[in-house]
Write an enzyme that holds these catalytic residues in place. Structure first.
Site, PDB file in Angstrom:
ATOM      1  N   PRO A  16      -3.431 -11.971   9.874  1.00 31.71           N
ATOM      2  CA  PRO A  16      -3.878 -11.785  11.266  1.00 31.71           C
ATOM      3  C   PRO A  16      -4.030 -10.291  11.557  1.00 31.71           C
ATOM      4  CG  PRO A  16      -1.551 -12.393  11.171  1.00 31.71           C
ATOM      5  CD  PRO A  16      -2.079 -12.534   9.783  1.00 31.71           C
ATOM      6  N   ASP A  17      -5.038  -9.906  12.329  1.00 35.38           N
ATOM      7  CA  ASP A  17      -5.185  -8.508  12.737  1.00 35.38           C
ATOM      8  C   ASP A  17      -4.382  -8.323  14.029  1.00 35.38           C
ATOM      9  OD1 ASP A  17      -5.971  -6.034  13.800  1.00 35.38           O
ATOM     10  OD2 ASP A  17      -7.857  -6.116  12.697  1.00 35.38           O
ATOM     11  N   ILE A  18      -3.213  -7.744  13.882  1.00 39.85           N
ATOM     12  CA  ILE A  18      -2.271  -7.643  15.013  1.00 39.85           C
ATOM     13  C   ILE A  18      -2.859  -6.767  16.125  1.00 39.85           C
ATOM     14  CG2 ILE A  18       0.102  -7.078  15.675  1.00 39.85           C
ATOM     15  CD1 ILE A  18       0.728  -7.119  12.576  1.00 39.85           C
TER      16      ILE A  18
ATOM     17  N   LYS B 181     -11.433  -3.103  18.564  1.00 37.50           N
ATOM     18  CA  LYS B 181     -10.064  -3.552  18.833  1.00 37.50           C
ATOM     19  C   LYS B 181      -9.617  -3.254  20.269  1.00 37.50           C
ATOM     20  CE  LYS B 181      -8.762  -3.233  13.941  1.00 37.50           C
ATOM     21  NZ  LYS B 181      -7.664  -3.226  12.981  1.00 37.50           N
TER      22      LYS B 181
ATOM     23  N   ASN C 189       0.847  -1.202   0.000  1.00 43.44           N
ATOM     24  CA  ASN C 189       0.000   0.000   0.000  1.00 43.44           C
ATOM     25  C   ASN C 189       0.879   1.247   0.000  1.00 43.44           C
ATOM     26  OD1 ASN C 189       0.611   0.728   2.843  1.00 43.44           O
ATOM     27  ND2 ASN C 189      -0.415  -1.225   3.233  1.00 43.44           N
TER      28      ASN C 189
ATOM     29  N   PHE D 157      -4.298   3.270  14.491  1.00 41.12           N
ATOM     30  CA  PHE D 157      -4.498   4.240  13.420  1.00 41.12           C
ATOM     31  C   PHE D 157      -5.590   3.727  12.501  1.00 41.12           C
ATOM     32  CE2 PHE D 157      -1.434   7.777  12.962  1.00 41.12           C
ATOM     33  CZ  PHE D 157      -0.788   7.625  14.170  1.00 41.12           C
TER      34      PHE D 157
ATOM     35  N   LYS E  26     -13.744   1.092  15.220  1.00 42.26           N
ATOM     36  CA  LYS E  26     -12.457   0.379  15.368  1.00 42.26           C
ATOM     37  C   LYS E  26     -11.935   0.470  16.796  1.00 42.26           C
ATOM     38  CE  LYS E  26     -11.148   0.638  10.618  1.00 42.26           C
ATOM     39  NZ  LYS E  26     -10.398   1.296   9.558  1.00 42.26           N
TER      40      LYS E  26
ATOM     41  N   LYS F 151       9.521 -17.058 -10.068  1.00 41.36           N
ATOM     42  CA  LYS F 151       8.733 -16.019 -10.732  1.00 41.36           C
ATOM     43  C   LYS F 151       7.712 -16.655 -11.693  1.00 41.36           C
ATOM     44  CE  LYS F 151       9.021 -11.946 -13.501  1.00 41.36           C
ATOM     45  NZ  LYS F 151       9.730 -11.339 -14.585  1.00 41.36           N
TER      46      LYS F 151
ATOM     47  N   ASP G  79      -4.230  -6.161   4.812  1.00 40.03           N
ATOM     48  CA  ASP G  79      -5.263  -7.017   5.392  1.00 40.03           C
ATOM     49  C   ASP G  79      -5.231  -8.430   4.807  1.00 40.03           C
ATOM     50  OD1 ASP G  79      -6.466  -5.171   7.192  1.00 40.03           O
ATOM     51  OD2 ASP G  79      -7.262  -4.112   5.454  1.00 40.03           O
TER      52      ASP G  79
END
Ligand code: CTP
Length: 400
Positions: free
Chosen positions: A307-309, A344, A212, A326, A340, A291, A281
């Protein structure tokens, strides 16, 4: 934009006799540009390497050289220079200067000014590697540390004397951060903080990855600010082009899974965790060893959830630990942020508006909506460095 930490601060630079003195002339100039009030004291041997005129021109002030000058101002200079200083930077510090300071001697203007001062004294050694490694020098360095001086370790490399080893004057970027720390209220002293920054890269094959737009600038600004405020800082960073901020321990990772592993390894020992990283994500379900030829690439990429840390950190958060997340949003900032925060189990969430050109990804500036358990607050549009300090101001209030 916020003022520089050096603005209006009285900084005394004590220059000793080493070839590295010419580098310190540049430092005086940098500090003067940052509106510090720079006074330079030069030892006799320093003047063999660089003239006082150079330092006077670059610092914008008269240079002090004599213990007992003829002018009225100079008569008590050995007392007033140190007494009025906010910080004293001795650079380059020779083995001789360090030996005299370690012994508490006051036989010239610089050593006298140091003894007459209660300001933080930072020492930047620079000398031949064998001189630096001599047991007497090592003992003096140890003594200086015990006396409360901050020693900024020299670097390794090729010396002017064509010998290689430890003894090269530290780089200005490093010295500047330690100097900034000496002038900043230490409201994070004794805290160990973990900051994550940058993007993650999720490989598809040895040549391609999903990632990203995160540059890491916000997370790095947070790490730098925390160090200045006295914290011990661990920075777990995805791939970025940024240099590691001085005083910060950086661990480089590439993927979300690697980030999770490093973050969980440190999390329990940290009183504050700030997750500024833009973690991918999803990752490609299959990682090809070789390759993939373009004709063989599937038109649809099958993804697997990472995994959502942050979610995991929220679940295992211990009492008193402050967890900051964030969120990158382009609409419904307040609603999305609050969701969120709750989902979380965070104490604070910084919502970035990624819709604007001057906020969020890659920008030098930012404007954050901060949401806590008790309310929300829009921070001013400002530099990421200033945003980082405003964020730490709020985090400090949440510490037990
Ligand atoms: N985060 C994380 N691990 C992930 C994804 C996100 O730790 N796998 C953290 C980020 O470091 C950041 C926050 O969660 O602090 C950002 O969450 P974000 O990705 O914006 O939210 P999501 O819950 O994934 O929701 P969405 O992408 O749908 O907005």
């Amino acid at each position: 934009m916020a003022q520089s930490v050096f603005s209006g601060k009285r900084i005394v630079i004590g220059v000793c006799g080493s070839i590295a003195a010419f580098k310190v002339a540049g430092w005086a100039s940098e500090l003067a540009k940052d509106e510090a009030l720079v006074s330079v004291v030069m030892t006799g041997s320093a003047r063999e390497f660089v003239t006082p005129l150079t330092f006077a021109a670059l610092s914008g002030n008269e240079v002090h050289t004599a213990m007992f000058g003829a002018g009225r101002e100079e008569v008590m200079a050995h007392i007033s220079i140190g007494r009025d200083a906010d910080a004293i930077l001795i650079a380059p510090a020779t083995a001789n200067a360090m030996a005299r300071l370690a012994a508490g001697m006051a036989d010239d203007l610089l050593t006298t000014a140091v003894l007459a001062s209660r300001a933080r004294v930072l020492i930047c050694p620079a000398m031949n590697p064998r001189m630096y490694d001599h047991p007497a020098t090592r003992r003096n360095l140890q003594m200086l540390r015990e006396l409360g001086y901050w020693v900024i370790d020299p670097e390794s490399g090729m010396m002017a004397c064509k010998e290689e080893g430890e003894g090269r004057l530290a780089e200005w970027d490093t010295v500047r951060e330690h100097l900034a720390r000496s002038l900043t209220p230490q409201d994070l002293l004794g805290q160990r903080v973990l900051v994550t920054a940058g993007p993650t890269r999720e490989p598809l094959d040895p040549a391609r990855f999903l990632s990203n737009r995160s540059s890491g600038k916000m997370g790095y600004a947070l790490a730098r600010a925390a160090f200045r405020r006295g914290a011990e800082v661990i920075l777990v960073s995805g791939p970025t082009a940024l240099p590691c901020p001085a005083g910060v321990t950086r661990e480089n990772v590439r993927t979300a899974c690697e980030m999770r592993e490093r973050v969980l390894a440190h999390a329990d020992g940290c009183s504050v965790i700030v997750k500024a990283a833009a973690v991918a994500d999803y990752r490609p379900e299959i990682l090809h060893e070789h390759k993939v030829k373009k004709e063989q690439i599937a038109k649809e990429l099958v993804l697997e959830k990472n995994p959502d840390i942050l979610h995991e950190l929220g679940r295992r958060k211990r009492p008193g630990q402050v967890l900051v997340g964030f969120a990158a949003e382009s609409r419904d900032l307040a609603d999305e942020g609050l969701k969120k925060l709750n989902r979380k189990n965070l104490d604070l969430i910084a919502v970035n508006d990624i819709g604007g050109a001057r906020t969020g990804f890659e920008a030098e500036t930012n404007q954050i909506l901060l949401i806590s358990r008790t309310g929300s607050e829009k921070l001013p549009f400002t530099s990421k460095a200033h945003t980082a300090d405003l964020l730490w101001d709020r985090i400090v209030r949440l510490l037990p």
